[in-house]
Motif scaffolding. Structure first.
Motif, PDB file in Angstrom:
ATOM      1  N   GLY A   1       0.803  -1.218   0.000  1.00  0.00           N
ATOM      2  CA  GLY A   1       0.000   0.000   0.000  1.00  0.00           C
ATOM      3  C   GLY A   1       0.832   1.261   0.000  1.00  0.00           C
ATOM      4  N   HIS A  13      -0.326   2.473  -4.716  1.00  0.00           N
ATOM      5  CA  HIS A  13       0.092   1.113  -4.390  1.00  0.00           C
ATOM      6  C   HIS A  13       1.099   0.608  -5.417  1.00  0.00           C
ATOM      7  CE1 HIS A  13      -3.576   0.481  -6.962  1.00  0.00           C
ATOM      8  NE2 HIS A  13      -2.691  -0.242  -7.619  1.00  0.00           N
ATOM      9  N   PRO A  65      -7.153   0.480   5.304  1.00  0.00           N
ATOM     10  CA  PRO A  65      -7.202   1.155   3.999  1.00  0.00           C
ATOM     11  C   PRO A  65      -6.917   2.646   4.129  1.00  0.00           C
ATOM     12  CG  PRO A  65      -9.028  -0.369   4.203  1.00  0.00           C
ATOM     13  CD  PRO A  65      -8.371  -0.323   5.549  1.00  0.00           C
ATOM     14  N   ARG A  66      -6.300   3.175   3.104  1.00  0.00           N
ATOM     15  CA  ARG A  66      -5.954   4.590   3.066  1.00  0.00           C
ATOM     16  C   ARG A  66      -7.230   5.439   3.125  1.00  0.00           C
ATOM     17  NH1 ARG A  66      -1.213   6.811   0.537  1.00  0.00           N
ATOM     18  NH2 ARG A  66      -0.805   4.716  -0.310  1.00  0.00           N
ATOM     19  N   GLU A  99      -8.891  -5.121  -1.336  1.00  0.00           N
ATOM     20  CA  GLU A  99      -8.383  -5.239   0.030  1.00  0.00           C
ATOM     21  C   GLU A  99      -7.624  -3.985   0.447  1.00  0.00           C
ATOM     22  OE1 GLU A  99      -7.823  -6.610   3.758  1.00  0.00           O
ATOM     23  OE2 GLU A  99      -9.047  -7.595   2.230  1.00  0.00           O
ATOM     24  N   LEU A 100      -6.771  -3.466  -0.439  1.00  0.00           N
ATOM     25  CA  LEU A 100      -6.010  -2.260  -0.112  1.00  0.00           C
ATOM     26  C   LEU A 100      -6.912  -1.029  -0.025  1.00  0.00           C
ATOM     27  CD1 LEU A 100      -2.639  -2.363  -2.095  1.00  0.00           C
ATOM     28  CD2 LEU A 100      -2.962  -2.537   0.374  1.00  0.00           C
ATOM     29  N   ASP A 101      -7.827  -0.902  -0.962  1.00  0.00           N
ATOM     30  CA  ASP A 101      -8.631   0.317  -1.045  1.00  0.00           C
ATOM     31  C   ASP A 101      -9.778   0.357  -0.054  1.00  0.00           C
ATOM     32  OD1 ASP A 101      -6.999   1.154  -3.078  1.00  0.00           O
ATOM     33  OD2 ASP A 101      -8.430   0.779  -4.694  1.00  0.00           O
ATOM     34  N   HIS A 102     -10.403  -0.815   0.209  1.00  0.00           N
ATOM     35  CA  HIS A 102     -11.622  -0.821   1.009  1.00  0.00           C
ATOM     36  C   HIS A 102     -11.585  -1.766   2.208  1.00  0.00           C
ATOM     37  CE1 HIS A 102     -13.528   1.621  -2.079  1.00  0.00           C
ATOM     38  NE2 HIS A 102     -13.093   0.776  -2.980  1.00  0.00           N
ATOM     39  N   GLY A 103     -10.636  -2.677   2.233  1.00  0.00           N
ATOM     40  CA  GLY A 103     -10.575  -3.606   3.356  1.00  0.00           C
ATOM     41  C   GLY A 103     -11.657  -4.657   3.333  1.00  0.00           C
TER      42      GLY A 103
END
Length: 437
Positions: A41, A93, A230-231, A379-383
């Motif tokens: 990320g 990412h 997530p960011r 997964e990275l953006d929203h979990g």
């Protein structure tokens, strides 16, 4: 073994491994391959001015060898099994991935983990790859469409890190030291920031065991750490409206991009924006394609696109045309945007756009690499993972009124424009562009 696996939609499973590593897999019946990626990320928005281009530089450098493998050895091992090994860097990412036969998944996991966490970082390799990255920047400068994309981002997002090119600049790459790269790698490529995504003929628990073993030494440095969430938006709205930028280029065509800022990915209206974009310039039946190319023959290529980051987003229109036609192309594009702003889309346009999105979404899941990318980004953006059925339902629920309201809000903003072409000065541009400044 993984701790507390958590089942998510359909055939997707998720586990959090020691050191905060997240593992998301999707079993795909009937295939004989596995696509597997280690997602981090971290992207170009996380770089300081001194580090500009570091994430992309690392994408090159980490494949130059590890303490266990030479660069040639890495290539030979993957070639010996007929697999693919590569990486890509984006603004938020980075992903290192492999596509192999299901019988070679253990090799893919071990090789990717070795590259990402145990690179050699020899001084000579840094200098070799510095030259390669500089050549890549030169290639970007020779491709007007790529150059235009970076110019548009710089114009729209300004001094915010989203406005910087992922690849960095010639000055930043020439000045970047081995220590700067090494510190960025060691400080940012940590296991709590990693997501391992895999799709294909696989067993989740076996992948979990392989990943836990391969990333064990790196995870040990972060014992007890939980995954980085997530960011989220920083609260700083970087995008601006109503600017015009020109990059003089002795190309045969003029290349133009017009656009407006939009909400970040955590904002509302994502399905409606997808429908608006598809109807506006996403296909052969879209308004832009029909008006610019089919009815008037002004340009060979015209399309719209959207991006959504944590802090901001954008909707933009690209066209490439003969320089003498630029004024008319821009005028037609502005007329199309104004029409959609004031009147919205017809029911038939919305229906076609929704059908196009449904088909594209389903067809995009036909191969394991696409599924792996979908898993990693989600997964990275929203979990969380959204099932295909849920995504299709969200598209189906979009109404013409919802799209019209979004268009009125989004497209009523002053346009930002970027141009690459054979013009010496902004004053040489047609009036339909100059009046945007």
């Amino acid at each position: 073994m993984p701790a507390s696996p958590d089942r998510t939609p359909d055939t997707v499973r998720r586990s959090e491994l020691p050191g905060g590593v997240r593992l998301v897999t999707e079993a795909v019946p009937g295939v004989r391959s596995v696509a597997l990626g280690i997602w981090i990320g971290i992207g170009s928005v996380d770089e300081t001015t001194e580090q500009a281009g570091a994430a992309h530089f690392l994408e090159h450098l980490l494949f130059k060898g590890t303490r266990r493998r030479t660069a040639a050895g890495i290539a030979e091992e993957m070639d010996a099994v007929g697999g693919e090994l590569n990486a890509f860097t984006a603004k938020e990412h980075t992903c290192y991935y492999a596509h192999v036969l299901d019988t070679d998944v253990a090799l893919a996991v071990d090789l990717l983990a070795d590259v990402v966490t145990d690179a050699e970082f020899a001084h000579a390799d840094v200098e070799v790859e510095r030259g390669v990255v500089l050549e890549e920047i030169s290639m970007r400068d020779d491709d007007p469409e790529d150059l235009l994309g970076d110019l548009f981002d710089e114009t729209l997002f300004g001094a915010h890190p989203l406005g910087r090119p992922v690849i960095g600049s010639e000055d930043s790459i020439r000045a970047m030291s081995r220590d700067t790269l090494h510190s960025f790698w060691r400080g940012e490529y940590t296991t709590p920031r990693m997501v391992v995504a895999a799709a294909g003929n696989l067993d989740h628990d076996r992948i979990a065991d392989l990943v836990a073993a391969a990333l064990g030494p790196a995870a040990g440095e972060h014992f007890g750490a939980r995954a980085v969430p997530p960011r989220t938006a920083t609260g700083v709205r970087p995008a601006r409206s109503g600017a015009l930028a020109l990059q003089s280029d002795e190309s045969e065509q003029a290349h133009v991009m017009l656009g407006v800022p939009g909400a970040g990915r955590h904002g509302p209206g994502r399905p409606a924006l997808a429908v608006l974009n598809a109807a506006l310039g996403g296909g052969l039946s879209s308004r832009l394609f029909q008006q610019v190319r089919e009815q008037r023959g002004l340009a060979y290529q015209v399309y719209s696109s959207t991006v959504r980051y944590a802090d901001s987003g954008a909707l933009s229109v690209y066209a490439g045309c003969a320089p003498e036609r630029l004024g008319e192309v821009v005028a037609v594009v502005r007329d199309v945007l104004a029409g959609v702003t004031s009147e919205g889309l017809t029911e038939a346009e919305v229906a076609r756009a929704k059908g196009s999105l449904r088909g594209g979404l389903v067809l995009g899941c036909e191969d394991t690499a696409s599924r792996m990318n979908r898993l990693g980004r989600a997964e990275l953006d929203h979990g969380r993972q959204r099932s295909l059925a849920e995504s299709l339902t969200r598209i189906d629920a979009v109404t013409p009124d919802e799209v019209a309201a979004l268009a009125a809000e989004l497209l009523d903003q002053p346009l930002t424009a970027a141009v690459v072409g054979p013009y010496d000065d902004v004053d040489d541009l047609p009036e339909s562009l100059r009046e945007l400044a």
